[in-house]
Design an enzyme around this catalytic site. Structure first.
Site, short mmCIF file in Angstrom:
data_model
loop_
_atom_site.label_atom_id
_atom_site.label_comp_id
_atom_site.label_asym_id
_atom_site.label_seq_id
_atom_site.Cartn_x
_atom_site.Cartn_y
_atom_site.Cartn_z
CB SER A 296 -0.83 -0.15 1.30
OG SER A 296 -1.83 -1.00 1.31
CG ASP B 295 -17.22 1.46 5.76
OD1 ASP B 295 -16.86 2.06 5.01
OD2 ASP B 295 -18.36 0.75 5.50
CB ILE C 143 -9.65 5.69 1.74
CG1 ILE C 143 -9.01 5.33 2.96
CG2 ILE C 143 -10.98 5.00 1.49
CD1 ILE C 143 -9.91 5.78 4.05
CE1 TYR D 65 -7.34 5.38 -11.49
CE2 TYR D 65 -7.81 8.05 -11.62
CZ TYR D 65 -7.46 6.70 -11.04
OH TYR D 65 -7.02 7.04 -9.44
CE LYS E 255 -7.82 8.45 -6.75
NZ LYS E 255 -7.61 8.35 -5.16
CB THR F 171 -1.42 -1.01 -4.55
OG1 THR F 171 -2.39 -0.17 -5.34
CG2 THR F 171 -0.10 0.06 -4.38
P1 NAP Z 1 -4.51 -0.07 -1.34
O1 NAP Z 1 -3.17 -0.58 -0.84
O2 NAP Z 1 -5.30 -0.91 -1.85
O3 NAP Z 1 -5.21 0.91 -0.68
C1 NAP Z 1 -6.52 1.36 -0.70
C2 NAP Z 1 -7.19 1.60 0.80
O4 NAP Z 1 -8.58 2.00 0.55
C3 NAP Z 1 -7.18 0.12 1.10
O5 NAP Z 1 -6.58 0.14 2.51
C4 NAP Z 1 -8.78 -0.30 1.28
O6 NAP Z 1 -9.12 -0.83 2.30
C5 NAP Z 1 -9.10 1.33 1.64
N1 NAP Z 1 -10.59 1.52 1.35
C6 NAP Z 1 -11.21 1.13 0.60
N2 NAP Z 1 -12.48 1.42 0.64
C7 NAP Z 1 -12.57 1.71 2.27
C8 NAP Z 1 -13.69 2.13 3.04
N3 NAP Z 1 -14.80 2.02 3.01
N4 NAP Z 1 -13.45 2.31 4.21
C9 NAP Z 1 -11.90 2.26 4.53
N5 NAP Z 1 -10.84 2.04 3.87
C10 NAP Z 1 -11.55 1.96 2.46
O7 NAP Z 1 -4.10 0.64 -2.86
P2 NAP Z 1 -3.19 1.86 -3.09
O8 NAP Z 1 -2.71 2.01 -4.37
O9 NAP Z 1 -2.17 2.17 -2.02
O10 NAP Z 1 -4.25 3.42 -2.72
C11 NAP Z 1 -4.15 4.21 -2.09
C12 NAP Z 1 -4.30 5.58 -2.43
O11 NAP Z 1 -3.55 5.78 -3.50
C13 NAP Z 1 -5.75 5.26 -3.13
O12 NAP Z 1 -6.40 6.88 -3.04
C14 NAP Z 1 -5.50 5.49 -4.54
O13 NAP Z 1 -6.34 5.79 -5.60
C15 NAP Z 1 -4.19 6.24 -4.74
N6 NAP Z 1 -3.41 6.18 -5.84
C16 NAP Z 1 -2.82 4.93 -6.04
C17 NAP Z 1 -2.11 4.62 -7.05
C18 NAP Z 1 -1.45 3.41 -7.74
O14 NAP Z 1 -1.11 3.31 -8.90
N7 NAP Z 1 -1.44 2.40 -6.79
C19 NAP Z 1 -1.58 5.99 -8.22
C20 NAP Z 1 -2.34 7.19 -7.64
C21 NAP Z 1 -3.05 7.18 -6.52
P3 NAP Z 1 -9.79 -2.39 1.61
O15 NAP Z 1 -8.99 -3.09 1.06
O16 NAP Z 1 -10.32 -3.05 3.07
O17 NAP Z 1 -10.80 -2.03 0.83
#
Ligand code: NAP
Length: 268
Positions: free
Chosen positions: A19, A64, A92, A155, A162, A193
């Site tokens: 994450s 949540d 999130i 996306y 976003k 991720t």
């Molecule tokens: P990740 O590890 O899957 O993290 C996403 C998190 O959001 C998970 O911990 C997930 O928990 C949580 N979440 C979803 N619904 C939720 C809810 N109702 N209440 C509380 N938590 C909730 O993936 P990540 O890529 O690190 O994402 C983190 C952020 O970075 C996100 O906003 C994502 O859009 C952003 N981001 C990611 C990338 C990329 O390429 N990875 C690029 C730009 C921005 P659950 O698993 O339990 O649902």
């Protein structure tokens, strides 16, 4: 002396060791911050608890982000545990798999609501509860993606969420500025991720980004963690309402090309 000695950071969105929130957690921890973690669902406990233990973090609470009562409970416990908060990290996001694979025009009313509520409104819900605990000023951080500004195939509704998130950052920064609470977004390049694996064609996106970006590489959790540390600490003391790109320069491009295309057009 660490940059974050004596600072308390509450971090939402650690699902596992891949994450982005975990990269941020490690950077803040290494700089001396006291860390609190909040995760979404009980199934994550087996991953999140050992990670928390590995950095000596004893505040680990489930909530949540779409449930006001659960959020109230987490922030009440955070007040009891930390007294004051200095940093809030919102990492999130969620949209249904169908909405990240088909066409944007087919987004359902329910899918739109789920994506916007979980990925954008949740920042407002967290900020509202964190701000009263930031009695000495503070820094609120969220994670966004360039798809909010320019079209990225598949996306879809997450891009719209976003865009709402980035706009929320500006409004929250305006309202919380007088309390010396800064609000910023990190626009991260693609990283593999759990959440990212829900986006159709994500592997292709990774390969293309790596070849096209000016730095010719993908970004890492550490890159995001280091920028988060800068924005969370006093080093970022006059920065608020911004979207800061951690994307190996991808967003500056007007013409994006793969290695093969550059070679073909003799543009290396
Ligand atoms: P990740 O590890 O899957 O993290 C996403 C998190 O959001 C998970 O911990 C997930 O928990 C949580 N979440 C979803 N619904 C939720 C809810 N109702 N209440 C509380 N938590 C909730 O993936 P990540 O890529 O690190 O994402 C983190 C952020 O970075 C996100 O906003 C994502 O859009 C952003 N981001 C990611 C990338 C990329 O390429 N990875 C690029 C730009 C921005 P659950 O698993 O339990 O649902």
């Amino acid at each position: 002396m660490g940059l974050m000695d004596g600072k308390n950071a509450l971090i939402f969105g650690v699902a596992n060791n891949k994450s982005l929130a975990w990269g941020i957690t490690q950077a803040l921890h290494e700089a001396g911050a006291n860390i609190g973690l909040s995760y979404a669902i009980p199934q994550l406990e087996k991953r999140v608890f050992p990670l928390a233990e590995s950095i000596g973090c004893t505040f680990v609470e489930r909530a949540d982000a779409n449930n006001d009562d659960e959020l109230d409970a987490v922030f009440a416990k955070a007040k009891e545990h930390f007294g004051r908060l200095d940093v809030l990290v919102h990492a999130i996001a969620y949209a249904t798999r169908e909405d990240l694979s088909g066409q944007y025009i087919d987004t359902s009313r329910e899918g739109f609501k789920i994506a916007l509520e979980t990925s954008a409104y949740s920042l407002v819900a967290l900020a509202k509860r964190a701000a009263p605990l930031m009695t000495n000023g503070g820094s609120i951080l969220t994670l966004t993606y360039y798809g909010a500004e320019k079209v990225m195939p598949r996306y879809n509704v997450m891009a719209v969420a976003k865009a709402a998130l980035e706009c929320s950052v500006r409004y929250l920064a305006y309202e919380l500025g007088p309390q010396n609470i800064r609000v910023n977004a990190i626009s991260a390049g693609p990283v593999k991720t759990l959440a990212a694996s829900g986006i159709a064609g994500f592997r292709t996106m990774l390969k293309f980004s790596e070849e096209a970006a000016p730095l010719r590489r993908l970004i890492t959790q550490e890159d995001v963690g280091n920028t988060a540390l800068w924005l969370a600490s006093d080093l970022g003391s006059a920065i608020t309402g911004e979207t800061i790109y951690v994307d190996a320069g991808y967003n500056i491009l007007g013409l994006t090309m793969t290695e093969e295309q550059r070679a073909q057009f003799n543009l290396e």
